[in-house]
Write a protein that holds these residues in place. Structure first.
Motif, PDB file in Angstrom:
ATOM      1  N   LEU A 385       0.831  -1.193   0.000  1.00  0.00           N
ATOM      2  CA  LEU A 385       0.000   0.000   0.000  1.00  0.00           C
ATOM      3  C   LEU A 385       0.874   1.255   0.000  1.00  0.00           C
ATOM      4  CD1 LEU A 385      -2.843  -0.868   2.534  1.00  0.00           C
ATOM      5  CD2 LEU A 385      -2.829  -1.132   0.051  1.00  0.00           C
ATOM      6  N   ASP A 388      -1.139   6.793   0.751  1.00  0.00           N
ATOM      7  CA  ASP A 388      -2.560   7.160   0.722  1.00  0.00           C
ATOM      8  C   ASP A 388      -3.480   5.958   0.566  1.00  0.00           C
ATOM      9  OD1 ASP A 388      -2.154   6.426  -1.889  1.00  0.00           O
ATOM     10  OD2 ASP A 388      -2.694   8.363  -2.756  1.00  0.00           O
ATOM     11  N   LYS A 389      -2.900   4.719   0.696  1.00  0.00           N
ATOM     12  CA  LYS A 389      -3.633   3.458   0.676  1.00  0.00           C
ATOM     13  C   LYS A 389      -4.056   3.021  -0.725  1.00  0.00           C
ATOM     14  CE  LYS A 389      -5.529   1.888   4.212  1.00  0.00           C
ATOM     15  NZ  LYS A 389      -6.394   1.456   5.326  1.00  0.00           N
ATOM     16  N   LYS A 412      -8.496   3.506  -3.556  1.00  0.00           N
ATOM     17  CA  LYS A 412      -7.790   3.219  -2.315  1.00  0.00           C
ATOM     18  C   LYS A 412      -8.399   2.001  -1.626  1.00  0.00           C
ATOM     19  CE  LYS A 412      -6.780   8.126  -1.646  1.00  0.00           C
ATOM     20  NZ  LYS A 412      -6.939   9.298  -0.739  1.00  0.00           N
ATOM     21  N   ARG A 414      -9.921  -0.259   1.225  1.00  0.00           N
ATOM     22  CA  ARG A 414     -10.753  -0.051   2.400  1.00  0.00           C
ATOM     23  C   ARG A 414     -10.418  -1.087   3.460  1.00  0.00           C
ATOM     24  NH1 ARG A 414     -16.724   0.794  -0.412  1.00  0.00           N
ATOM     25  NH2 ARG A 414     -16.211   2.710  -1.595  1.00  0.00           N
ATOM     26  N   ASP A 415     -10.348  -0.653   4.695  1.00  0.00           N
ATOM     27  CA  ASP A 415     -10.092  -1.561   5.806  1.00  0.00           C
ATOM     28  C   ASP A 415     -11.363  -2.305   6.187  1.00  0.00           C
ATOM     29  OD1 ASP A 415      -7.421  -0.798   6.031  1.00  0.00           O
ATOM     30  OD2 ASP A 415      -7.943   0.914   7.303  1.00  0.00           O
ATOM     31  N   ASN A 425     -12.458  -3.842  -2.596  1.00  0.00           N
ATOM     32  CA  ASN A 425     -11.037  -4.160  -2.760  1.00  0.00           C
ATOM     33  C   ASN A 425     -10.796  -5.109  -3.927  1.00  0.00           C
ATOM     34  OD1 ASN A 425     -10.432  -2.511  -0.594  1.00  0.00           O
ATOM     35  ND2 ASN A 425     -10.464  -4.193   0.897  1.00  0.00           N
TER      36      ASN A 425
END
Length: 684
Positions: A385, A388-389, A412, A414-415, A425
């Motif tokens: 990553l 900024d992810k 980006k 997401r967690d 993702n």
């Protein structure tokens, strides 16, 4: 028993032309690429007049010019995996816990005693360790698969059994720490070692070609820990809902990204250009933070015939990817399926050479081929990553004088483990910016954009054309020609990126490109390691610095270098290929094609402290085999190694094997696990 270290010869007479590989390896894996002119005929500018002066000035073989090394891997990766899209009740309970994945007991020091180089037909590990075979060619994958019988094999049986020539290995834990999914690639086949009575490929039957197409691709198998040790074994009972075979002959893939649906991807069988049957030539790979597996389609050109009869407009692209446009060829896959005849189906070639993404936790989902990452001979792909992810994926194009690439996603990550986060993702590799590397002689480099902000940065080529003919696009930008960039992996602890440059027999030979600071040896038989540090510590950066921390070969050769460590103590190493980290940041290197007349193996080296550069051989694979993987478990107690093509030597047959690993009868590729007898972390 300890044996005195013997310095191995730099070049053996038996190794001329193909180094440590047999002629069979070169034929079946890469179509004798070393015997043909390299496909890259571009006149990209090199360091030219600066080379000799710069090498001398920087002292590229001395410590002052060569920095620390950490080769990328996924030993302690922590993918957050959500439930399958359509799981049954049992499968839902097997979803791994991300908190468990992050734990590790890996050591900070490598305390094992190195094994000596050898030519034994055995799997050799250090004192204090043991190993076992988890799965081998022909073992059951799908519940109810027929028992393997080499004399009564069929394509339908092979589709349910473990495939041939296992390469990349990933192990993704299920619930707790005692169950896992083992995912691997099946790269290519050796018909002379698969079919009793083999005489020639021309004599193979249609059914035997179908068996070969069923034996390559990928496999997913459920494994379980043996007691509380580092040993693992196949789960042989129960439903095993995740077990799966992916083949070249009947698995349907979805094409994603900007090139999907392009005219060059359409065939009579798929007029949409968005659906492909099969994958093959799958070499290395990677594991994503969201719990999927990436696989690189590498030497895909070798199974096609008829490039000489393809449309004239297609021939420059075919030639750049290593297709023989002067002759029809004799690959014979077209015997079983005419889509491999480019005279009849010229666009079929464009449907291979991609990064594949497989979701092992959703066996009903079609695997995908991501066009946004470009089409080339991918060794694999590994992700990290950015600050900024955004997702950054690195990949090497494994051919002499080809290039190093980077992809940066638009979206980006997401967690979390919610279904919505994971579905998001799963789209991250479908759009992004694609770059190719250019190095200069001062230890600096740039990522040259091929596609950026959904626009082509290559004059005269559209986005789709850049992604389908990525090699030609990179030629136009003047990328730096490398010595077979294979595994390219970011260090998950530091973000630095490491590339295994396996070898290049043509560097500085005849009219081929000469040495330069980033490829410093002519006739490079043994390969080296490249370190890239992205500017500002951000993997999305477009500029970087670089160093050469390890120059492989016989330590007695003055051109070798091991982080400045005393070379009289290190193990000889040749042809680095696949790499991994343990959680302490120690580097593990698997070799392919050892040009020092010893079996391939797995090596480990600390990267920091007083023993930095003290490289030692941890294990060796049987005679004729290549060491693949490797994968170190998150708890640090297990090392998984794929033993590919054991006994692959000229003249070997099922009835007259050059190796009898692992069962004492005839050679079978397989995956072994190594663990410490005192149940401690491996390497300690």
């Amino acid at each position: 028993m300890t044996q005195p270290r013997r310095l191995l010869p730099i070049v053996g007479a038996a190794l001329r032309g193909h180094f440590g590989r047999s002629a069979s390896t070169c034929r079946y894996r890469c179509g004798n690429a070393c015997d043909h002119p390299e496909p890259n005929e571009s006149d990209n500018q090199y360091f030219g007049d600066l080379v000799q002066a710069e090498v001398s000035r920087r002292g590229v073989m001395r410590g002052g010019a060569i920095g620390a090394v950490v080769l990328g891997g996924l030993a302690a990766a922590s993918p957050a995996v959500a439930a399958p899209a359509d799981p049954d009740a049992d499968a839902a309970r097997d979803v791994p816990d991300a908190a468990e994945l992050g734990k590790s007991g890996a050591p900070a020091a490598l305390g094992f005693k190195a094994i000596p180089p050898n030519r034994l037909d055995s799997f050799i590990v250090p004192n204090g360790y043991d190993h076992s075979v988890i799965v081998r060619w022909g073992d059951e994958v799908l519940p109810g698969a027929p028992k393997f019988d080499v004399y009564q094999q069929s394509a339908e049986k092979q589709k349910k059994q473990f495939g041939y020539n296992n390469d990349f290995v990933a192990v993704l834990p299920l619930h707790g720490r005692d169950r896992a999914l083992l995912v691997c690639n099946h790269e290519y086949a050796n018909p002379e070692l698969m079919f009793p009575g083999f005489t020639s490929t021309a004599a193979l039957t249609v059914e035997q070609w179908k068996i070969i197409q069923a034996a390559v691709g990928m496999a997913v198998v459920e494994i379980e820990r043996v007691g509380r040790t580092g040993e693992w074994q196949l789960v042989r009972n129960g439903r095993r809902p995740y077990n799966r075979r992916v083949t070249a002959s009947d698995t349907r893939f979805t094409l994603t990204g900007p090139a999907a649906g392009h005219e060059w991807l359409k065939t009579a069988a798929d007029r949409t250009g968005k659906s492909v049957i099969g994958t093959f030539a799958n070499c290395a790979g990677g594991v994503t933070p969201w719990g999927t597996v990436l696989s690189g389609e590498e030497n895909f050109n070798g199974v096609f015939v008829g490039a000489n009869g393809a449309p004239e407009a297609a021939k420059p692209g075919l030639k750049r990817y290593g297709f023989d446009i002067a002759n029809r060829g004799a690959a014979n896959w077209d015997t079983a399926d005419e889509r491999f005849d480019l005279t009849k189906n010229p666009n079929e070639a464009n449907r291979f050479g991609w990064i594949v993404e497989l979701d092992p936790f959703d066996p009903k989902a079609a695997p995908r081929k991501h066009t946004a990452l470009g089409r080339l001979k991918h060794e694999g792909a590994n992700v990290i990553l950015a600050k900024d992810k955004r997702v950054v994926a690195y990949t090497g194009d494994d051919e002499r004088f080809d290039y190093l690439y980077k992809f940066v996603s638009h979206k980006k990550m997401r967690d979390g483990r919610s279904p919505s986060a994971r579905q998001h993702n799963l789209t991250l590799l479908e759009s992004g910016d694609l770059y190719v590397a250019k190095f200069d002689g001062s230890g600096r480099g740039r990522w040259l954009p091929l596609v950026k902000d959904n626009a082509s940065r290559v004059e005269g080529m559209t986005v789709a054309e850049v992604l389908i003919l990525t090699r030609l696009a990179a030629d136009k930008l003047g990328a730096t020609k490398m010595d077979r960039p294979e595994d390219v992996e970011p260090n998950p602890k530091t973000g630095k990126v490491y590339c295994a440059l396996t070898n290049n027999s043509r560097r500085g030979v005849g009219t081929d490109p000469g040495v330069d600071p980033v490829n410093p040896r002519a006739n490079n038989k043994h390969g080296h390691i490249l370190e890239i540090t992205e500017d500002n510590g951000d993997n999305a950066s477009e500029t970087f610095s670089w160093k050469l921390p390890i120059i492989c070969g016989d330590p007695a050769d003055p051109s070798t270098y091991f982080l400045g460590f005393d070379k009289s103590k290190v193990s000889p190493i040749s042809c680095p290929d696949n790499v991994a980290f343990d959680a302490a940041g120690n580097l593990w290197i698997a070799t392919d094609g050892n040009a020092l007349e010893a079996n391939d193996g797995l090596f480990a080296v600390p990267l920091e402290g007083p023993n930095a550069g003290y490289l030692k051989q941890f294990l060796s694979v049987p005679f004729g085999a290549e060491s693949c993987g490797p994968f170190i478990s998150a708890d640090g107690k297990s090392v998984f190694t794929a033993v590919q093509h054991p006994g692959e030597r000229d003249g070997a047959r099922v009835e007259n094997p050059a190796s009898t690993w692992p069962d004492g009868d005839f050679a079978k590729p397989g995956i072994a696990v190594t663990w410490k007898l005192d149940n401690g972390p491996v390497g300690s």
